[in-house]
Enzyme design. Sequence first.
Site, PDB file in Angstrom:
ATOM      1  N   ILE A   2      -3.766   3.206  -8.156  1.00  0.00           N
ATOM      2  CA  ILE A   2      -2.822   2.334  -7.459  1.00  0.00           C
ATOM      3  C   ILE A   2      -3.562   1.309  -6.611  1.00  0.00           C
ATOM      4  O   ILE A   2      -3.222   0.124  -6.610  1.00  0.00           O
ATOM      5  CB  ILE A   2      -1.861   3.169  -6.597  1.00  0.00           C
ATOM      6  CG1 ILE A   2      -0.974   4.046  -7.495  1.00  0.00           C
ATOM      7  CG2 ILE A   2      -0.988   2.261  -5.725  1.00  0.00           C
ATOM      8  CD1 ILE A   2      -0.175   5.095  -6.739  1.00  0.00           C
ATOM      9  N   ALA A  25       8.797   3.677  -4.211  1.00  0.00           N
ATOM     10  CA  ALA A  25       7.780   2.781  -4.778  1.00  0.00           C
ATOM     11  C   ALA A  25       7.497   3.098  -6.239  1.00  0.00           C
ATOM     12  O   ALA A  25       7.401   2.199  -7.077  1.00  0.00           O
ATOM     13  CB  ALA A  25       6.492   2.854  -3.963  1.00  0.00           C
ATOM     14  N   THR A  30       2.569   3.246   1.044  1.00  0.00           N
ATOM     15  CA  THR A  30       3.307   3.737  -0.119  1.00  0.00           C
ATOM     16  C   THR A  30       2.639   5.013  -0.627  1.00  0.00           C
ATOM     17  O   THR A  30       2.786   5.373  -1.787  1.00  0.00           O
ATOM     18  CB  THR A  30       3.323   2.680  -1.248  1.00  0.00           C
ATOM     19  OG1 THR A  30       1.976   2.278  -1.530  1.00  0.00           O
ATOM     20  CG2 THR A  30       4.137   1.461  -0.852  1.00  0.00           C
ATOM     21  N   HIS A  53      10.869   6.379  -0.300  1.00  0.00           N
ATOM     22  CA  HIS A  53       9.898   6.901  -1.260  1.00  0.00           C
ATOM     23  C   HIS A  53      10.269   6.469  -2.685  1.00  0.00           C
ATOM     24  O   HIS A  53      10.258   7.272  -3.621  1.00  0.00           O
ATOM     25  CB  HIS A  53       9.814   8.421  -1.164  1.00  0.00           C
ATOM     26  CG  HIS A  53       8.487   8.971  -1.601  1.00  0.00           C
ATOM     27  ND1 HIS A  53       7.941  10.117  -1.085  1.00  0.00           N
ATOM     28  CD2 HIS A  53       7.576   8.522  -2.511  1.00  0.00           C
ATOM     29  CE1 HIS A  53       6.778  10.366  -1.643  1.00  0.00           C
ATOM     30  NE2 HIS A  53       6.531   9.406  -2.517  1.00  0.00           N
ATOM     31  N   GLU A 113      11.791  13.302   4.663  1.00  0.00           N
ATOM     32  CA  GLU A 113      12.409  12.373   3.715  1.00  0.00           C
ATOM     33  C   GLU A 113      13.763  12.882   3.245  1.00  0.00           C
ATOM     34  O   GLU A 113      13.859  14.017   2.760  1.00  0.00           O
ATOM     35  CB  GLU A 113      11.476  12.137   2.517  1.00  0.00           C
ATOM     36  CG  GLU A 113      10.199  11.417   2.918  1.00  0.00           C
ATOM     37  CD  GLU A 113       9.295  11.083   1.747  1.00  0.00           C
ATOM     38  OE1 GLU A 113       9.481  11.651   0.652  1.00  0.00           O
ATOM     39  OE2 GLU A 113       8.395  10.243   1.930  1.00  0.00           O
ATOM     40  N   GLY A 135      -7.981   4.211  -5.851  1.00  0.00           N
ATOM     41  CA  GLY A 135      -7.822   4.862  -7.145  1.00  0.00           C
ATOM     42  C   GLY A 135      -7.035   3.950  -8.066  1.00  0.00           C
ATOM     43  O   GLY A 135      -7.161   2.725  -8.007  1.00  0.00           O
ATOM     44  N   ARG A 183       1.745   8.746   1.217  1.00  0.00           N
ATOM     45  CA  ARG A 183       2.472   9.976   1.550  1.00  0.00           C
ATOM     46  C   ARG A 183       2.741   9.999   3.048  1.00  0.00           C
ATOM     47  O   ARG A 183       1.901   9.596   3.855  1.00  0.00           O
ATOM     48  CB  ARG A 183       1.658  11.231   1.176  1.00  0.00           C
ATOM     49  CG  ARG A 183       1.713  11.627  -0.279  1.00  0.00           C
ATOM     50  CD  ARG A 183       3.101  12.116  -0.686  1.00  0.00           C
ATOM     51  NE  ARG A 183       3.128  12.661  -2.029  1.00  0.00           N
ATOM     52  CZ  ARG A 183       3.310  11.954  -3.141  1.00  0.00           C
ATOM     53  NH1 ARG A 183       3.445  10.638  -3.058  1.00  0.00           N
ATOM     54  NH2 ARG A 183       3.345  12.547  -4.321  1.00  0.00           N
TER      55      ARG A 183
END
Length: 270
Positions: free
Chosen positions: A87, A217, A165, A215, A196, A85, A167
């Site tokens: 990213i 990024a 990066t 998390h 997390e 997508g 989930r």
Amino acid sequence: MCVSAGGAGYDTIDVDACTKAGIPVVNQAGANAHSVAEHTFALLLAVIKRVVESDRKLWTESGFKREDLMGDEIHGCTIGLVGIGEIGTRTAKIAVGFGLKVLAYDPNVSAEGIRARGAEPVNLDALLKQSDFVSLHCPLNAQNRHMIGAEQFKAMKPGSVFISTARGGIHDEVALYKALSSGRLRGAGLDVWEVEPPPHEAPLLSLSNVVATFHTAGVSHGGRRNVARSSAEQILMMIDGVRPPHLLNPEVWESFLKRREQILSVSTMF
């Protein structure tokens, strides 16, 4: 009323419930894509160049040689992107600059679309077998939880590197620990976790060939500004009756417009 996700991911939002209630949901796809793509390579290079290992030794140890921390080059290698997508597309562009061959698996994008985004389309099995580096760039949903597990890590090239990066939960952390501790994989760069932040006693954090971040990024100053701007712009568009570009449940749009008109007609009476 609308719901606006604070990033590209929207696994924390019950989109089905919002749809049933006629509430539009938008995400901020692409807003922090540059930040996440850059972070992908920060993790990859940190693993391959053994940056974190070197840093720790220089602070705490003496008497070792440079050769004890010898890393490697990534030029001429192959990176496989699971998801291409916003990213993934930016990651592919950066990869080309590093001299990497880019493969991609994305069941939601046609082969022609994947090629247009800078990668060669392959199925997941071929990607795992051919890639020196496997990087996840897909959303978490009910269908792909633990999509990358023991079988997939076993299928990866010996000595390859795993990066995520995306989930936590898309990959199986127990299976990844076994693949790393057995020497099957060279290393891993992980920005996302099932819990997390991960607890200090998390097995993956005990491995010297794992580079871990919290998390972060997409949580850069530029990324946060872009996400906030995207969210505000889409909300303003909906207030004006303009369909936003990242509407996740388009089936509610017409009913939303009718409800908007009713609200506006009532407000003009006062």
